[in-house]
Design a protein around this motif. Structure first.
Motif, short mmCIF file in Angstrom:
data_model
loop_
_atom_site.label_atom_id
_atom_site.label_comp_id
_atom_site.label_asym_id
_atom_site.label_seq_id
_atom_site.Cartn_x
_atom_site.Cartn_y
_atom_site.Cartn_z
N ALA A 16 12.22 -10.21 -11.09
CA ALA A 16 12.31 -11.10 -12.26
C ALA A 16 11.95 -12.53 -11.89
O ALA A 16 11.31 -13.25 -12.67
CB ALA A 16 13.72 -11.04 -12.84
N ALA A 17 12.33 -12.95 -10.68
CA ALA A 17 12.01 -14.31 -10.24
C ALA A 17 10.51 -14.51 -10.07
O ALA A 17 9.98 -15.59 -10.35
CB ALA A 17 12.73 -14.61 -8.93
N HIS A 18 9.81 -13.45 -9.66
CA HIS A 18 8.37 -13.55 -9.45
C HIS A 18 7.55 -13.22 -10.69
O HIS A 18 6.49 -13.81 -10.91
CB HIS A 18 7.95 -12.61 -8.31
N TYR A 19 8.03 -12.26 -11.48
CA TYR A 19 7.21 -11.73 -12.58
C TYR A 19 7.82 -11.92 -13.96
O TYR A 19 7.16 -11.65 -14.95
CB TYR A 19 6.96 -10.23 -12.37
N GLY A 20 9.09 -12.33 -14.00
CA GLY A 20 9.75 -12.43 -15.30
C GLY A 20 10.18 -11.10 -15.85
O GLY A 20 10.49 -10.97 -17.03
N ASP A 21 10.21 -10.09 -15.00
CA ASP A 21 10.61 -8.73 -15.41
C ASP A 21 11.23 -8.03 -14.21
O ASP A 21 10.90 -8.35 -13.06
CB ASP A 21 9.38 -7.96 -15.91
N LEU A 30 0.83 -1.20 0.00
CA LEU A 30 0.00 0.00 0.00
C LEU A 30 0.87 1.26 0.00
O LEU A 30 0.55 2.25 -0.67
CB LEU A 30 -0.93 -0.01 1.21
N GLY A 31 1.97 1.22 0.74
CA GLY A 31 2.89 2.35 0.73
C GLY A 31 3.50 2.57 -0.63
O GLY A 31 3.69 3.71 -1.09
N GLN A 32 3.81 1.47 -1.32
CA GLN A 32 4.35 1.57 -2.68
C GLN A 32 3.35 2.21 -3.63
O GLN A 32 3.71 3.04 -4.47
CB GLN A 32 4.74 0.18 -3.19
N LEU A 33 2.08 1.84 -3.49
CA LEU A 33 1.05 2.39 -4.35
C LEU A 33 0.91 3.90 -4.13
O LEU A 33 0.74 4.66 -5.09
CB LEU A 33 -0.29 1.70 -4.10
N VAL A 39 1.18 4.47 -9.24
CA VAL A 39 0.62 3.55 -10.23
C VAL A 39 0.07 2.33 -9.52
O VAL A 39 0.48 2.00 -8.40
CB VAL A 39 1.66 3.12 -11.29
N LEU A 40 -0.85 1.64 -10.18
CA LEU A 40 -1.47 0.45 -9.61
C LEU A 40 -0.68 -0.77 -10.08
O LEU A 40 -1.03 -1.43 -11.05
CB LEU A 40 -2.93 0.35 -10.06
N ALA A 41 0.41 -1.05 -9.39
CA ALA A 41 1.31 -2.13 -9.78
C ALA A 41 1.33 -3.23 -8.72
O ALA A 41 0.91 -3.03 -7.57
CB ALA A 41 2.73 -1.59 -9.98
N LYS A 42 1.85 -4.37 -9.10
CA LYS A 42 2.00 -5.47 -8.16
C LYS A 42 3.12 -5.15 -7.17
O LYS A 42 3.86 -4.18 -7.32
CB LYS A 42 2.29 -6.77 -8.91
N TYR A 43 3.23 -5.98 -6.18
CA TYR A 43 4.21 -5.78 -5.11
C TYR A 43 5.63 -5.71 -5.67
O TYR A 43 6.04 -6.54 -6.48
CB TYR A 43 4.10 -6.92 -4.10
N PRO A 58 7.78 -4.65 -11.32
CA PRO A 58 6.48 -5.32 -11.12
C PRO A 58 5.46 -4.86 -12.17
O PRO A 58 5.41 -3.67 -12.50
CB PRO A 58 6.07 -4.87 -9.72
N PRO A 59 4.67 -5.78 -12.70
CA PRO A 59 3.66 -5.43 -13.71
C PRO A 59 2.59 -4.50 -13.14
O PRO A 59 2.32 -4.51 -11.94
CB PRO A 59 3.05 -6.79 -14.10
N VAL A 60 1.99 -3.71 -14.01
CA VAL A 60 0.91 -2.81 -13.63
C VAL A 60 -0.42 -3.50 -13.90
O VAL A 60 -0.60 -4.14 -14.94
CB VAL A 60 1.00 -1.49 -14.43
#
Length: 238
Positions: free
Chosen positions: A150-155, A129-132, A137-141, A158-160
């Motif tokens: 990269a280990a969690h999302y492949g990037d 929530l602090g990151q948001l 932006v509305l992004a993942k953790y 974090p994806p939006v």
């Protein structure tokens, strides 16, 4: 949850909409109700929430190795006590400090709320929530470094979440307040912009100027102002 059930989300709005935008839950829902929806947080004005976020209390809790974000327990309780002396933060009215100036609560309701709140959450949830709030932006953790992301999302980043991916034919009832310090009306407008291509007749929007966050669930007139129209909405989807 059954396929024909309705999902009523208050504080869980972010989780619900994020899941629906990724194609989850859609086959289990007939309609969705969003009361004081919290998604974008860029314009959050809750005095205590802003102070905590700007001073990265969530990150401090993680650096201390805490798993539970409990404002009533040390060492976080001591930190919050210090922040209560910041200009504009009135911890003697803790409910308003978190949710905004509610119009329609009686004393017994407020006392009942403060007897059980604020409840604890996971530190990871509060960090997100602090990151948001800080990121806008509305992004993942964000795991904090490129390799972990990269280990969690492949990037590396974090994806939006793309709320415009919410099915356009999904009936949505969205009610928000003009005095809500958590779900600021400017952030709700950004959320509505994501739904601007929603099918005609499938999006019902209610704006209540004098409502703040807690009024939606504890307001003495919420039965008539909010839940009457909400029940009519549900019946129309049957």
């Amino acid at each position: 949850m059954h396929k024909n059930s309705a999902l009523s989300i208050e504080r869980g709005t972010l989780t619900g909409l994020a899941s629906i935008s990724e194609g989850r839950l859609v086959d289990k829902l007939r309609s969705v109700a969003l009361l004081g929806p919290v998604t974008y947080l860029s314009h959050m004005t809750t005095p205590l929430g802003v102070v905590l976020a700007k001073n990265s209390v969530d990150q401090i809790a993680m650096s201390l190795g805490l798993a539970e974000f409990n404002l009533g327990a040390k060492p976080l309780a001591d930190l919050v006590q210090d922040f209560c002396h910041f200009p504009g933060v009135d911890c003697f009215n803790l409910l308003a400090a978190f949710t905004g100036s509610d119009c329609c609560l009686n004393d017994s309701t407020i006392n009942l709320f403060l007897k059980n709140e604020p409840q604890s959450s996971s530190v990871k949830n509060m960090v997100h929530l602090g990151q948001l709030f800080r990121g806008g932006v509305l992004a993942k953790y964000d795991y904090g470094n490129a390799s972990s992301n990269a280990a969690h999302y492949g990037d590396a980043r974090p994806p939006v979440y793309n709320l415009s991916n919410i099915p356009r034919d999904l009936p949505i009832f969205l009610s928000y307040g003009g005095q809500d310090a958590l779900s600021d009306k400017r952030d709700v407008q950004q959320q509505l912009e994501s739904l601007k291509l929603h099918d005609a007749g499938k999006l019902t929007v209610q704006f209540i100027e004098d409502y703040a966050h807690a009024d939606f669930v504890m307001g003495v007139n919420a039965k008539d102002i909010v839940f009457g129209p909400l029940l009519s909405f549900f019946k129309n989807q049957q």
